[in-house]
Design an enzyme around this catalytic site. Structure first.
Site, PDB file in Angstrom:
ATOM      1  NE  ARG A 127      48.732  39.592  33.725  1.00 37.92           N
ATOM      2  CZ  ARG A 127      49.987  40.015  33.931  1.00 37.92           C
ATOM      3  NH1 ARG A 127      50.848  39.298  34.632  1.00 37.92           N
ATOM      4  NH2 ARG A 127      50.377  41.177  33.450  1.00 37.92           N
ATOM      5  CD  GLU A 150      45.208  38.998  31.600  1.00 34.11           C
ATOM      6  OE1 GLU A 150      44.599  39.731  32.392  1.00 34.11           O
ATOM      7  OE2 GLU A 150      46.228  39.360  31.000  1.00 34.11           O
ATOM      8  CB  SER A 174      45.044  42.338  28.816  1.00 32.67           C
ATOM      9  OG  SER A 174      45.851  43.478  28.909  1.00 32.67           O
TER      10      SER A 174
HETATM   11  C1  LIG Z   1      40.911  48.408  33.390  1.00 31.23           C
HETATM   12  C2  LIG Z   1      41.527  47.125  33.881  1.00 31.23           C
HETATM   13  C3  LIG Z   1      42.899  47.015  33.983  1.00 31.23           C
HETATM   14  C4  LIG Z   1      43.480  45.819  34.455  1.00 31.23           C
HETATM   15  N1  LIG Z   1      44.823  45.757  34.538  1.00 31.23           N
HETATM   16  C5  LIG Z   1      45.419  44.623  34.984  1.00 31.23           C
HETATM   17  C6  LIG Z   1      46.837  44.546  35.097  1.00 31.23           C
HETATM   18  O1  LIG Z   1      47.561  45.496  34.827  1.00 31.23           O
HETATM   19  N2  LIG Z   1      47.381  43.373  35.522  1.00 31.23           N
HETATM   20  C7  LIG Z   1      46.601  42.303  35.850  1.00 31.23           C
HETATM   21  O2  LIG Z   1      47.167  41.268  36.238  1.00 31.23           O
HETATM   22  N3  LIG Z   1      45.255  42.359  35.764  1.00 31.23           N
HETATM   23  C8  LIG Z   1      44.648  43.478  35.352  1.00 31.23           C
HETATM   24  N4  LIG Z   1      43.281  43.541  35.252  1.00 31.23           N
HETATM   25  C9  LIG Z   1      42.475  42.351  35.596  1.00 31.23           C
HETATM   26  C10 LIG Z   1      41.923  42.366  37.043  1.00 31.23           C
HETATM   27  O3  LIG Z   1      41.942  43.662  37.568  1.00 31.23           O
HETATM   28  C11 LIG Z   1      42.714  41.451  37.980  1.00 31.23           C
HETATM   29  O4  LIG Z   1      42.741  40.136  37.484  1.00 31.23           O
HETATM   30  C12 LIG Z   1      42.113  41.432  39.397  1.00 31.23           C
HETATM   31  O5  LIG Z   1      42.965  40.720  40.254  1.00 31.23           O
HETATM   32  C13 LIG Z   1      40.715  40.808  39.453  1.00 31.23           C
HETATM   33  O6  LIG Z   1      40.194  41.073  40.742  1.00 31.23           O
HETATM   34  P1  LIG Z   1      38.641  40.978  41.049  1.00 31.23           P
HETATM   35  O7  LIG Z   1      38.470  41.083  42.526  1.00 31.23           O
HETATM   36  O8  LIG Z   1      37.904  41.956  40.230  1.00 31.23           O
HETATM   37  O9  LIG Z   1      38.328  39.480  40.595  1.00 31.23           O
HETATM   38  P2  LIG Z   1      37.006  38.907  39.924  1.00 31.23           P
HETATM   39  O10 LIG Z   1      36.893  39.406  38.535  1.00 31.23           O
HETATM   40  O11 LIG Z   1      35.846  39.098  40.815  1.00 31.23           O
HETATM   41  O12 LIG Z   1      37.387  37.360  39.881  1.00 31.23           O
HETATM   42  C14 LIG Z   1      38.441  36.912  39.033  1.00 31.23           C
HETATM   43  C15 LIG Z   1      38.688  35.420  39.317  1.00 31.23           C
HETATM   44  O13 LIG Z   1      39.156  35.243  40.650  1.00 31.23           O
HETATM   45  C16 LIG Z   1      38.258  34.422  41.403  1.00 31.23           C
HETATM   46  N5  LIG Z   1      38.209  34.995  42.762  1.00 31.23           N
HETATM   47  C17 LIG Z   1      37.952  36.291  43.086  1.00 31.23           C
HETATM   48  N6  LIG Z   1      38.066  36.452  44.426  1.00 31.23           N
HETATM   49  C18 LIG Z   1      38.373  35.241  44.939  1.00 31.23           C
HETATM   50  C19 LIG Z   1      38.604  34.746  46.262  1.00 31.23           C
HETATM   51  N7  LIG Z   1      38.538  35.539  47.342  1.00 31.23           N
HETATM   52  N8  LIG Z   1      38.876  33.412  46.429  1.00 31.23           N
HETATM   53  C20 LIG Z   1      38.951  32.588  45.357  1.00 31.23           C
HETATM   54  N9  LIG Z   1      38.734  32.996  44.089  1.00 31.23           N
HETATM   55  C21 LIG Z   1      38.461  34.308  43.869  1.00 31.23           C
HETATM   56  C22 LIG Z   1      36.936  34.497  40.666  1.00 31.23           C
HETATM   57  O14 LIG Z   1      36.126  33.360  40.911  1.00 31.23           O
HETATM   58  C23 LIG Z   1      37.424  34.570  39.222  1.00 31.23           C
HETATM   59  O15 LIG Z   1      37.804  33.299  38.766  1.00 31.23           O
HETATM   60  C24 LIG Z   1      42.662  44.725  34.810  1.00 31.23           C
HETATM   61  C25 LIG Z   1      41.262  44.831  34.710  1.00 31.23           C
HETATM   62  C26 LIG Z   1      40.701  46.024  34.269  1.00 31.23           C
HETATM   63  C27 LIG Z   1      39.205  46.138  34.201  1.00 31.23           C
END
Ligand SMILES: Cc1cc2nc3c(=O)[nH]c(=O)nc-3n(C[C@H](O)[C@H](O)[C@H](O)COP(=O)(O)OP(=O)(O)OC[C@H]3O[C@@H](n4cnc5c(N)ncnc54)[C@H](O)[C@@H]3O)c2cc1C
Length: 349
Positions: A171, A340, A245
Site C-alpha cells: 500500500r 491507509e 481499510s
Molecule cells: C469500500 C472500499 C473498499 C476498498 N478496498 C480496497 C482494496 O481492496 N484494496 C485497496 O488497495 N484499496 C481499497 N480501497 C481504497 C481505494 O479504493 C483505493 O486506494 C483507490 O485506488 C483510491 O482511488 P481514488 O480514485 O478514489 O483515489 P482518491 O481517494 O481520490 O485519492 C487517493 C490518493 O491518490 C492521489 N491521487 C488520486 N488520483 C491521482 C492522480 N491521477 N495523480 C496523482 N495522484 C492521485 C490523491 O491525491 C490521494 O493522495 C477501498 C476503498 C473503499 C471505499
C-alpha cells in the site's frame, strides 16, 4: 470538454466517507490539451498567496477530509482506454487516469485479457491505483504494472515512471512521499496476458467458485466471485460512508512477532517477505473499538479496520477516533498503526 472551474465546491459527493467539506477552488481536468492552462491558473493562485501544491482528487475513496482544503483541488477526469502493444500473448493496456478502476478491469476481461481479475470491484480511478499500489485477494497492482505518465503541476514538465521508479511497497509507492505532491498521474500502462494464471488460493475464492459449481474457472468467473465476496463482506459507501481499510496491517520483524504472539495468544500473523504482517483488525478489536460510535464517527460493527461516517461526522471527528485507536494499539501492543487513506486538511496520521 475543457477545464471546468468551481469555487466553494461541495465535496460530500466526491469522497466515499461522505464528509461534508467545501473546497475553496476546484478544477476539473477533462482533456490533456488543458494542462498548460491548468498549470497557469495554479501559478496565478500560488501568486495570490494561496497554499499549494494542489490536492489531486480521483474517486475520493482513499481520502479523509479532516477540514476544508485551502489548497486548490484538481479533479482528474481524463478518459480513454486502448491496447498500446500486443505481441500475441502479452498485451499492454493503456488507460487514462480518470477512468474508473472496476470498469477497466471488466473491459480488459472482455478483451480476453487476464491479470486484474482479483482486483475487481476496488473503488476509485486508474490514476490513484499506483499511488498506494492497490491490492486484494493476493494480487497487487505492481504484479501487472508496466509504466505510467505524470505531469508536475508546478512547472508543467512530463515524466514517465517504470516499476523501479515507482518503488512500490505494501500500500505504498514513491507518490506517497511529500516531494511527489502536485505530480499528476495522467495515464497508466498495465501488462496483461491472453494466458490466464489464476490466483485462487486467497480468501474464499475457491469456496465461492465451488458454491457456483464452477470447476474450470475463467478470469471473468474469478472477477465475478471476488465481486460477490466483496459485496457481501465490505460496507458499501453508498449506504455508510467509509474509505475501506483505514489502517495498514503492520509489518514487524520475526523476533518481535514471536514475542508478541506469545503474549497475545490468537494474534493472526502471516509471513511478508523477511518480515511478519500482523492483523490490525484483531488488535483494534482487542482494544475494544469494534462497533464503537462517538457521535457520527464510528468503527464498523463487523469490520474493526473500517472507520465509518454514520451520517454527519466531520472529518476531524473521524480523525480523532483514528488517533485514539492508534494510541490504544500502541500502548497495548507496542505497534504504531499507519493510516491507509490520505488525510487532507490536517497532518497525516
Ligand atoms: C469500500 C472500499 C473498499 C476498498 N478496498 C480496497 C482494496 O481492496 N484494496 C485497496 O488497495 N484499496 C481499497 N480501497 C481504497 C481505494 O479504493 C483505493 O486506494 C483507490 O485506488 C483510491 O482511488 P481514488 O480514485 O478514489 O483515489 P482518491 O481517494 O481520490 O485519492 C487517493 C490518493 O491518490 C492521489 N491521487 C488520486 N488520483 C491521482 C492522480 N491521477 N495523480 C496523482 N495522484 C492521485 C490523491 O491525491 C490521494 O493522495 C477501498 C476503498 C473503499 C471505499
Amino acid at each position: 470538454m475543457g477545464l471546468v472551474r468551481q469555487a466553494d465546491a461541495p465535496l460530500r459527493g466526491l469522497n466515499t466517507f461522505g464528509i461534508d467539506a467545501r473546497a475553496r477552488l476546484l478544477w476539473r481536468l477533462e482533456s490533456l490539451d488543458d494542462l498548460p492552462q491548468l498549470c497557469e491558473v495554479l501559478r496565478d493562485d500560488a501568486g495570490k498567496g494561496h497554499p499549494q501544491p494542489p490536492l489531486i482528487l480521483g474517486g475520493g475513496s482513499n481520502l479523509l477530509i479532516a477540514d476544508d482544503p485551502q489548497q486548490p483541488i484538481v479533479q482528474m477526469a481524463l478518459r480513454g482506454l486502448r491496447i498500446a502493444q500486443d505481441d500475441g500473448n502479452t498485451v499492454i493496456v493503456e488507460a487514462a487516469a480518470g477512468e474508473a478502476w472496476d470498469p477497466l478491469v471488466r473491459w480488459t476481461l472482455s478483451q480476453g485479457l487476464a491479470g486484474l481479475e482479483n482486483l475487481a470491484l476496488i473503488p476509485g480511478t486508474v490514476g490513484a491505483a499506483p499511488i498506494q499500489n492497490i491490492g486484494a485477494y493476493g494480487v497487487e497492482l505492481r504484479n501487472h504494472f508496466e509504466s505510467l505518465d505524470t505531469v508536475n503541476l508546478e512547472d508543467g514538465t512530463f515524466r514517465s515512471f517504470d516499476a523501479t521508479d515507482c518503488a512500490f511497497g505494501y500500500r505504498d509507492s514513491v507518490f506517497k512521499r511529500a516531494d511527489a505532491a502536485g505530480r499528476l498521474v495522467t495515464a497508466v500502462r498495465l501488462r496483461l496476458s491472453r494466458v490466464a494464471d489464476l490466483k485462487l488460493d486467497y480468501g474464499e475464492i475457491r469456496t465461492e467458485l465451488a458454491e457456483s459449481h464452477i470447476t474450470a474457472p475463467t478470469p471473468t468467473d474469478v472477477a465475478d466471485a471476488v465481486s460477490r465476496i466483496r459485496r457481501r463482506k465490505l460496507p458499501d459507501p453508498a449506504v455508510i460512508g467509509n474509505a475501506g481499510s483505514f489502517f495498514k496491517n503492520p509489518q514487524i520483524d520475526a523476533g518481535q512477532a514471536t514475542a508478541l504472539a506469545a503474549r497475545e495468544p490468537g494474534l493472526p500473523c502471516w509471513p511478508s517477505g523477511d518480515q511478519v504482517k500482523v492483523s490490525a483488525a484483531w488488535m483494534i478489536e482487542r482494544c475494544g473499538f469494534k462497533g464503537m460510535r462517538v457521535g457520527d464517527a464510528g468503527v464498523h460493527a463487523r469490520h474493526a479496520l473500517v472507520l465509518v461516517n454514520h451520517g454527519h461526522a466531520r472529518g476531524n471527528e473521524i480523525l480523532a477516533l483514528a488517533s485514539r485507536i492508534r494510541d490504544a494499539v500502541a500502548t497495548r501492543f507496542g505497534i504504531r498503526l499507519e493510516a491507509e487513506p490520505m488525510v487532507v486538511g490536517a497532518p497525516q496520521l
